[in-house]
Design an enzyme around this catalytic site. Structure first.
Site, PDB file in Angstrom:
ATOM      1  N   LYS A  25      15.168  18.577  50.808  1.00 18.50           N
ATOM      2  CA  LYS A  25      15.933  17.334  50.943  1.00 18.50           C
ATOM      3  C   LYS A  25      17.272  17.620  51.594  1.00 18.50           C
ATOM      4  O   LYS A  25      17.841  18.721  51.472  1.00 18.50           O
ATOM      5  CB  LYS A  25      16.139  16.635  49.602  1.00 18.50           C
ATOM      6  CG  LYS A  25      17.069  17.343  48.594  1.00 18.50           C
ATOM      7  CD  LYS A  25      18.554  17.025  48.759  1.00 18.50           C
ATOM      8  CE  LYS A  25      19.399  18.035  47.997  1.00 18.50           C
ATOM      9  NZ  LYS A  25      20.780  18.131  48.333  1.00 18.50           N
ATOM     10  N   ASP A 152      17.662  16.708  41.367  1.00 16.73           N
ATOM     11  CA  ASP A 152      16.943  16.305  42.575  1.00 16.73           C
ATOM     12  C   ASP A 152      15.426  16.252  42.389  1.00 16.73           C
ATOM     13  O   ASP A 152      14.704  15.847  43.296  1.00 16.73           O
ATOM     14  CB  ASP A 152      17.245  17.287  43.718  1.00 16.73           C
ATOM     15  CG  ASP A 152      18.717  17.331  44.070  1.00 16.73           C
ATOM     16  OD1 ASP A 152      19.396  16.300  43.917  1.00 16.73           O
ATOM     17  OD2 ASP A 152      19.191  18.395  44.516  1.00 16.73           O
TER      18      ASP A 152
END
Ligand code: C5P
Length: 314
Positions: A25, A152
């Site tokens: 990400k 995350d």
């Protein structure tokens, strides 16, 4: 173990192996709010999954083991502190099954790079073990287990482009017509500690000239809808960037080299030290990557595309 009963839809164990691919990400917007009593900072972030992938393979075993190959895996601890082992144990505890599996990690996402590689591996492990053990847990339940492992993880189960709030674990998808964005990922030598970067931001904010906080992601979300890389480039922002630059001043050279190589925009990814650059198309991204490589400011410059789906069986 793979026999399906004729009269029920109960999930059953998979014969294995189960192979799961998970993206890295980046944060298109990383607005960091105040430090909370629980030690996390309140976030307003826009997550974006890119085409740099780790892979977890899960097989049945008599105990829980982990082997690894690829990017920097010599530096990863193979013990109980490893996020993959912790993910398997957390899922097993939640489902009240023994945590027996042979796990193998193929790593391409740099360690401690600000690309959520550890959280990505945890997300992939949850998906892989859920299927291997025949738990049939919902994505929401997996995200709940995942949020305990890393901020995350819920996003990496989800993928795409999404808004993150809370300490990052509360994820809601951004519904937009699909646009492919082209990135260059400049990997650094050595990692940065995420808690250390957040602490440095707190120090900067206690100082006499604190960097102004970005706040909401509204401008970034509007830019995404315009589907124009120049507009998106102007809206990218990361509150952790001044802190990462304070701890690693050489990152300024990377950002400068990316700009000189013709990138539309560049920023530190998450808590760094990876920097990411936006390009107009695949050929432009390759030129920017070549320019970064020639400048000799990073360990590797890799082109990537986003958005990508989250952790999924392949
Ligand atoms: O959730 P994760 O394990 O990725 O967080 C690592 C550390 O980063 C936390 O322990 C905290 O120090 C810092 N952090 C933070 N605020 C967040 C996310 C992480 O201060 N929203």
């Amino acid at each position: 173990t793979e026999a399906w009963g004729p009269d029920d839809d109960e999930p059953r164990p998979h014969s294995g192996p189960v192979k799961v691919r998970v993206p890295a990400k980046i944060n298109l917007h990383l607005g960091v709010g105040p430090l909370r009593p629980d030690g996390y900072h309140e976030l307003n972030t826009v997550y974006h999954a890119i085409s740099l992938f780790d892979e977890i393979t899960a097989r049945h075993g008599d105990t829980l083991t982990l082997t690894m190959e690829g990017e920097g895996t010599g530096e990863l601890e193979l013990d109980e502190t490893n996020l993959i082992i912790r993910a398997a144990r957390a899922l097993a505890a939640r489902a009240r099954v023994p945590a027996y599996a042979r796990l193998h990690l193929r790593k391409a996402i740099p360690l401690a790079g600000g690309l959520a590689g550890g959280s990505a591996d945890a997300a992939a492990t949850l998906i892989a073990c859920d299927l291997l053990w025949g738990l049939g847990m919902s994505r929401d339940d997996l995200a709940e287990v995942g949020a305990q492992l890393g901020s995350d993880v819920p996003f990496l189960l989800h993928g795409g482009t999404a808004l993150g709030t809370g300490h990052g674990e509360a994820v809601s998808p951004i519904l937009a017509r699909p646009t492919i964005w082209h990135w260059v990922v400049a990997a650094a030598d050595g990692g940065l500690s995420t808690p250390a970067v957040y602490r440095e931001l707190d120090v900067l904010r206690d100082g006499s000239w604190p960097p102004p906080p970005l706040g909401s992601a509204d401008r970034l979300m509007a830019a995404l809808r315009q589907r124009d890389p120049e507009v998106l480039g102007a809206a990218l922002g990361n509150d952790l960037q001044p802190a990462a630059l304070a701890l690693r001043p050489q990152l300024a050279d990377v950002l400068k080299a990316g700009a000189e190589a013709g990138a539309i925009a560049g920023l530190v990814s998450g808590s760094g030290p990876t920097c990411v650059f936006l390009a107009a198309d695949a050929a432009h991204a390759q030129r920017v990557a070549d320019g970064l490589t020639a400048a000799g400011v990073c360990r590797a410059a890799i082109t990537a595309r986003g958005p990508q789906p989250g952790a999924r069986v392949i």
